[in-house]
Structures are given as structure tokens and as C-alpha cells.
Design an enzyme around this catalytic site. Sequence first.
Site, PDB file in Angstrom:
ATOM      1  N   GLU A  77      -3.059   7.398  -4.748  1.00 35.62           N
ATOM      2  CA  GLU A  77      -3.495   6.766  -6.007  1.00 35.62           C
ATOM      3  C   GLU A  77      -4.819   7.317  -6.507  1.00 35.62           C
ATOM      4  OE1 GLU A  77      -3.600   2.403  -6.063  1.00 35.62           O
ATOM      5  OE2 GLU A  77      -1.621   2.469  -5.131  1.00 35.62           O
ATOM      6  N   ARG A 133       0.848  -1.186   0.000  1.00 39.13           N
ATOM      7  CA  ARG A 133       0.000   0.000   0.000  1.00 39.13           C
ATOM      8  C   ARG A 133       0.887   1.240   0.000  1.00 39.13           C
ATOM      9  NH1 ARG A 133      -3.327  -2.701  -1.659  1.00 39.13           N
ATOM     10  NH2 ARG A 133      -5.431  -3.135  -0.896  1.00 39.13           N
ATOM     11  N   HIS A 188      -0.480  -0.206 -10.034  1.00 35.53           N
ATOM     12  CA  HIS A 188      -1.203  -1.107  -9.113  1.00 35.53           C
ATOM     13  C   HIS A 188      -1.738  -2.345  -9.855  1.00 35.53           C
ATOM     14  CE1 HIS A 188      -3.391  -1.130  -4.990  1.00 35.53           C
ATOM     15  NE2 HIS A 188      -3.098  -2.355  -5.381  1.00 35.53           N
TER      16      HIS A 188
HETATM   17  C1  GLV Z   1      -4.234  -5.352  -4.000  1.00 36.98           C
HETATM   18  O1  GLV Z   1      -3.625  -4.371  -3.773  1.00 36.98           O
HETATM   19  C2  GLV Z   1      -4.983  -6.086  -3.029  1.00 36.98           C
HETATM   20  O2  GLV Z   1      -5.053  -5.671  -1.861  1.00 36.98           O
HETATM   21  O3  GLV Z   1      -5.531  -7.110  -3.404  1.00 36.98           O
END
Ligand code: GLV
Length: 321
Positions: A268, A239, A287
Site C-alpha cells: 500500500e 492487512r 483501505h
Molecule cells: C485499519 O486497518 C486498522 O487497523 O484500524
Amino acid sequence: MARVFLTCRVFPEEVARLRDAGHSVEMRDAAEPIGRDELLLRVKDVEGLVCLLSDRIDAAVITSGERLRIIANLGVGTDNVDVPTARAKGIVVTNTPGALTEATADLSFALLLAAARRLVEADAYTRSGAFRSWELLPPHLGLDVHGKTLGIVGMGRIGTAVARRGRRGFDMPILYHNRHQNEEAERDLWARFVSFEELLRESDFVCVHAPLSRETHHLFDRDAFRRMKNTAILVNVARGPIVDEEALVWALEQGEIAGAGLDVYEREPAVHPGLVALHDRVVLAPHIGSATAETRRGLARIAVANVLAVLAGDASLNPVA
Ligand code: GLV
């Protein structure tokens, strides 16, 4: 029969599974993310909500969903959902662990390799026509990966899968820092449990695989970067807010660390302009940790299985603790 709202398009066979169970399905069919007003409105009369980790499911949304019984998040992290409020209202929150472990670990390693071997810069150089002869010291001289020390922050499923790749594929000694000791990783991968400070000091590659929490927010600040090796590379596929991006840009510009491979960002989808401006050993992805055809199918399958279970009055398969 219950009503289920999906904030994004999912695979038709999953929509069919919901409909075959007799549920009425409303699926948002738009490329851009759902706006707040629309979300508040559309959760009003539904029992099931399937949402993305980029959807903010806060107390107001949960309160608006007066009939909600399940919030099925497509992804493993649930920092976008106000889980305590949901729990207080008796709403089950589920995620999709397991399904994305290996794909996310693959991406973590891909970013590590790409940053260390300067693959993106080398690709641009080749395409530009600048490659004229083999050189002993090419402009994109990289760093060795094999045999170097790999430090994992957050030794859960994904962290362990990355450690496995490092240990078994690249002969890397593994250090890790975690809330709890991971005895399996210690036994199978000879991973060593160390303090955060020791991990920063000793690792050549630091991969972040921890959840976002009050404790991990800005865990990587200027002080952390000062403690890292000047030759170290940071990889974050967990994250964004775990890393203070301002401090990361400073550390890269000052040469406190050598590079970074990032899949997640503090704000983001915005990416810090300082990162965008840095090319040397800095690789940026949007991401896409779990973004393989097989894995995304798996995510949808699990989210729908959880919705079906809860709406049938059964226990959910993947409740968030
Ligand atoms: C991706 O970032 C997730 O948490 O699955």
C-alpha cells in the site's frame, strides 16, 4: 505540560481537548503522508505521538523520540509500530479497538456482496447505456450469498461482527479458524471451529480478519487458493501482506477462485497491476474499512483519550498487548 505531535489532521475538538489539558500540540497539516526525515525530526522533543497506521514507527523513530511516553496509533492494527522496542523503552503503545468494529464489518460485507453480485461491473454497464432490456442471463450474472458457507479467518471482534451479519442477516453457516476457540461465537452464531484447510475447502466466502504477524504473512498463497472452491470469493479488509498478491492474481486468472473484494494491499498504497486489470468479480477499495464520519471521529477520540491518560500519569485505556 507536555508536547504532542500528530502526524495528520484530526478533528478540531480533539486538538482542543489536548490544549485544554495544557499540552502544546503540533499537528501536521498536509494531505500527503509524513516523510521519514520529517518524522525522525518531529518526534525528537515530544512526549506524545498520534500517528496513522501508514506511518512506520520503527526502532529508529522510537529511538529518536527520546522523550516519548506514548505512541497512540489511529487504528486497530499496530504492525506499523515496533512494539517490542517501544516497550523496552517504557513507551506505551495504544490502538483504537472497539470503535471501528462495526464499520469495518460493514465494509467486509459490502465487498462480499459487491463481488458476489458484481455490483461495480453492473454500475459501469448501466452508466455506459448498455442496459437495453431485462435479460434472463445478463452479462453480470452473480452468485447467491444467502445460505452459503461463510469462512472467517481471525475470529476476533471484527471477524465475529462479520459472522453475525452472515448468520443473522443472510442465514449463512459459519466456519472459523482462529488462534483460540471463540466460545461466544459458537454459542450465539453456531460458528464451527475448523482447521485452515477445512475452512478453505468448505467455504463459499472467505473473509480475512486476522492481524498481520509472522504466522499470517502470505497465509494465502498458491496452495491455499488451490484448496479453495473455484466458486469462492476472498474478502480481505485486514492487512494486505496476509495475501500473496502474486498468487491471488494467478488464482483469479486461472479460475482457482471466482472473485475477490479487497480493501488492503501488500504494498500500500500501490495496488498490484494484475488486480487493477481484473474486473470480473474483483472489487477494490482504498483501505476504507473504518472510513465513516462517525467511526473516524471515534478513532480520534480514543487516541486522544489515551494520550491524555498517559500524560496525566494514568494507565492507558487501550494498551497494545
Ligand atoms: C485499519 O486497518 C486498522 O487497523 O484500524
